[in-house]
Motif scaffolding. Structure first.
Motif, mmCIF file in Angstrom:
data_model
loop_
_atom_site.group_PDB
_atom_site.id
_atom_site.type_symbol
_atom_site.label_atom_id
_atom_site.label_comp_id
_atom_site.label_asym_id
_atom_site.label_seq_id
_atom_site.Cartn_x
_atom_site.Cartn_y
_atom_site.Cartn_z
ATOM 1 N N GLU A 131 0.827 -1.192 0.000
ATOM 2 C CA GLU A 131 0.000 0.000 0.000
ATOM 3 C C GLU A 131 0.875 1.261 0.000
ATOM 4 O O GLU A 131 0.652 2.191 -0.774
ATOM 5 C CB GLU A 131 -0.855 -0.037 1.269
ATOM 6 N N GLU A 132 1.888 1.259 0.867
ATOM 7 C CA GLU A 132 2.750 2.426 0.998
ATOM 8 C C GLU A 132 3.524 2.714 -0.283
ATOM 9 O O GLU A 132 3.694 3.848 -0.685
ATOM 10 C CB GLU A 132 3.745 2.226 2.151
ATOM 11 N N PHE A 133 4.041 1.636 -0.902
ATOM 12 C CA PHE A 133 4.840 1.827 -2.113
ATOM 13 C C PHE A 133 3.954 1.879 -3.365
ATOM 14 O O PHE A 133 4.456 2.079 -4.457
ATOM 15 C CB PHE A 133 5.896 0.719 -2.248
ATOM 16 N N ASN A 134 2.685 1.623 -3.170
ATOM 17 C CA ASN A 134 1.741 1.634 -4.280
ATOM 18 C C ASN A 134 2.130 0.615 -5.359
ATOM 19 O O ASN A 134 2.189 0.922 -6.552
ATOM 20 C CB ASN A 134 1.636 3.057 -4.863
ATOM 21 N N VAL A 135 2.477 -0.593 -4.911
ATOM 22 C CA VAL A 135 2.797 -1.702 -5.823
ATOM 23 C C VAL A 135 2.011 -2.927 -5.340
ATOM 24 O O VAL A 135 1.368 -2.884 -4.292
ATOM 25 C CB VAL A 135 4.313 -2.037 -5.828
ATOM 26 N N SER A 136 2.086 -4.026 -6.092
ATOM 27 C CA SER A 136 1.358 -5.230 -5.695
ATOM 28 C C SER A 136 2.080 -5.938 -4.548
ATOM 29 O O SER A 136 3.281 -5.749 -4.338
ATOM 30 C CB SER A 136 1.233 -6.181 -6.879
ATOM 31 N N GLN A 137 1.332 -6.785 -3.839
ATOM 32 C CA GLN A 137 1.960 -7.554 -2.763
ATOM 33 C C GLN A 137 3.016 -8.501 -3.314
ATOM 34 O O GLN A 137 4.013 -8.777 -2.672
ATOM 35 C CB GLN A 137 0.887 -8.363 -2.011
ATOM 36 N N GLY A 138 2.779 -9.001 -4.543
ATOM 37 C CA GLY A 138 3.747 -9.895 -5.187
ATOM 38 C C GLY A 138 5.087 -9.196 -5.386
ATOM 39 O O GLY A 138 6.155 -9.791 -5.181
ATOM 40 N N THR A 139 5.024 -7.917 -5.756
ATOM 41 C CA THR A 139 6.263 -7.152 -5.960
ATOM 42 C C THR A 139 6.987 -6.950 -4.631
ATOM 43 O O THR A 139 8.205 -7.101 -4.548
ATOM 44 C CB THR A 139 5.925 -5.787 -6.613
ATOM 45 N N VAL A 140 6.227 -6.648 -3.569
ATOM 46 C CA VAL A 140 6.836 -6.501 -2.240
ATOM 47 C C VAL A 140 7.487 -7.815 -1.826
ATOM 48 O O VAL A 140 8.607 -7.845 -1.327
ATOM 49 C CB VAL A 140 5.780 -6.083 -1.193
ATOM 50 N N ARG A 141 6.791 -8.935 -2.097
ATOM 51 C CA ARG A 141 7.322 -10.232 -1.699
ATOM 52 C C ARG A 141 8.642 -10.518 -2.413
ATOM 53 O O ARG A 141 9.605 -10.957 -1.808
ATOM 54 C CB ARG A 141 6.297 -11.338 -1.992
ATOM 55 N N LYS A 142 8.680 -10.198 -3.712
ATOM 56 C CA LYS A 142 9.910 -10.399 -4.491
ATOM 57 C C LYS A 142 11.044 -9.539 -3.938
ATOM 58 O O LYS A 142 12.184 -9.985 -3.824
ATOM 59 C CB LYS A 142 9.655 -10.009 -5.958
ATOM 60 N N ALA A 143 10.711 -8.309 -3.561
ATOM 61 C CA ALA A 143 11.723 -7.407 -2.998
ATOM 62 C C ALA A 143 12.244 -7.967 -1.671
ATOM 63 O O ALA A 143 13.446 -7.990 -1.408
ATOM 64 C CB ALA A 143 11.134 -6.011 -2.799
#
Lengths: 249, 249
Positions: A51-63
């Motif tokens: 939500e904070e980075f305005n990206v998908s959860q999948g992208t956060v998980r990859k990061a």
């Protein structure tokens, strides 16, 4: 992101088209470097970060997977993601590659012999990419394993990253943990060069061996997670009862 | 999967509940071990693999990511996924950790001095987990870097994994590639123990140095992708113009 908990935004699409998860990973790393989250502290949930980075959860998980692989964060199943911390045990075993030939459950101990602020010698200037006028704090230590002197260490720390460390009266055995908690310098990478040398008369006195005995000379350059060279360390190691161990794959 | 191209099925849900992608990764690895696909050969597409294993493409991708991290397969952007191959250059630089002190673009060369089938010495029995009656082929080589003898190598290969290698008349410099292409033994991991020793009279002759000069003694145990110990190697390395280099993170 006007109400964002972060004082940080993802940059707009850059010219070199870095994949989004790499941008997110880099942003999280920068927040850790800036001590937005401290060593040992939990990161927000994947949902919240997305939500904070305005990206998908999948992208956060990859990061987060990338940062976990880089040991910058640590995931605990069912609990969450934490900023990696150099606990004394962890740092000792992750970066101390000298092992007893037989089984030994003892941890290496350290005896601090001297601490002084001095001009950086030529090899420290080269290793740490310093200017000729830069000063370093020089620590000399002796390590003990299984009640025997196993190595001597000469450690150079740039004054700019470790101001006034030479005035400390409480330098502990576990230096990497101390660097992180007192100087915000988190050890991330070490590069060791190993040579075989003969013990000098001074080495012999220091380690209770004979001059001319063979020793491993390990020259280590240590990088922080910000990619700065924060320590240069010369270790002279006995290897009659120990070996330097390394696995490649 | 009756018309499957694989003579292989995913086992039914096991008692230890291994995540699906790990099961898929393991199955692909087993197919590589069994030479269903050869080193250098392309794997089927993710779509095709998903269909064959009856799992989602996401699961196949996770499995291939793991196998890529383990260097068992290699992905080429936009081309596909290939079984990793020990090309001579690749194996030389991935597993040859001795580096010239200055800049050098030369590759190390090898001179084969002797090959014989013999009883395994005690330390090879221990390192390779052999039985006392097992035989090994012993190779002695000398490595050359920048026109100088830089190390001697004594290599022990179990007869069971390398039948008749002692009869070969064409053992090349690049052993790991040879192990893979002729004996289906793919080097996956090496574990090095390093000590400092003094050169014996024999070492001195071999390397054109003086007896009593300090040398690095590197004892290496090599594992195949199947987890078998396939080689035990003792290297005695000069370090006056070279160093053993290692990065930890």
């Amino acid at each position: 992101m006007s109400n964002s908990m972060f004082d940080h935004k993802l940059s707009s699409p850059s010219l070199d088209f870095q994949p989004l998860y790499l941008q997110v990973a880099d942003s999280i790393k920068q927040l850790i470097v800036k001590r937005h989250w401290l060593p040992g502290e939990a990161l927000p949930s994947e949902f919240r970060l997305a939500e904070e980075f305005n990206v998908s959860q999948g992208t956060v998980r990859k990061a987060l997977n990338l940062l976990t692989d880089n040991k910058i964060v640590t995931r605990r199943q069912g609990v969450g993601t934490f900023v990696s911390e150099h606990t004394s045990q962890d740092a000792l075993f992750r970066f101390f590659p000298l092992q007893a030939d037989g089984k030994s459950d003892n941890s290496p101990k350290a005896e601090l012999l001297s601490v002084e602020l001095c001009a950086a010698p030529a090899e420290a200037i080269k290793a740490l990419q310093l200017n000729k006028k830069d000063k370093v704090t020089k620590l000399v230590r002796r390590r003990i394993l299984d009640n025997e002197f196993c190595m001597s260490e000469t450690i150079y720390l740039p004054q700019s990253y470790f101001p006034d460390i030479h005035k400390s009266s409480d330098i502990p055995h576990t230096l990497y943990h101390y660097y992180q908690s007192k100087f915000n310098q988190t050890v991330h990478k070490t590069q060791d060069s190993i040579k075989a040398v003969l013990a000098t008369i001074d080495d012999a006195k220091m380690l209770a061996i004979k001059a001319g005995d063979p020793l491993l000379l390990v020259s280590r350059i240590t990088e922080s997670i910000e990619g700065k060279r924060i320590e240069y360390r010369l270790s002279k190691c006995r290897s009659d009862h120990y070996h330097y161990q390394i696995e490649l794959d």
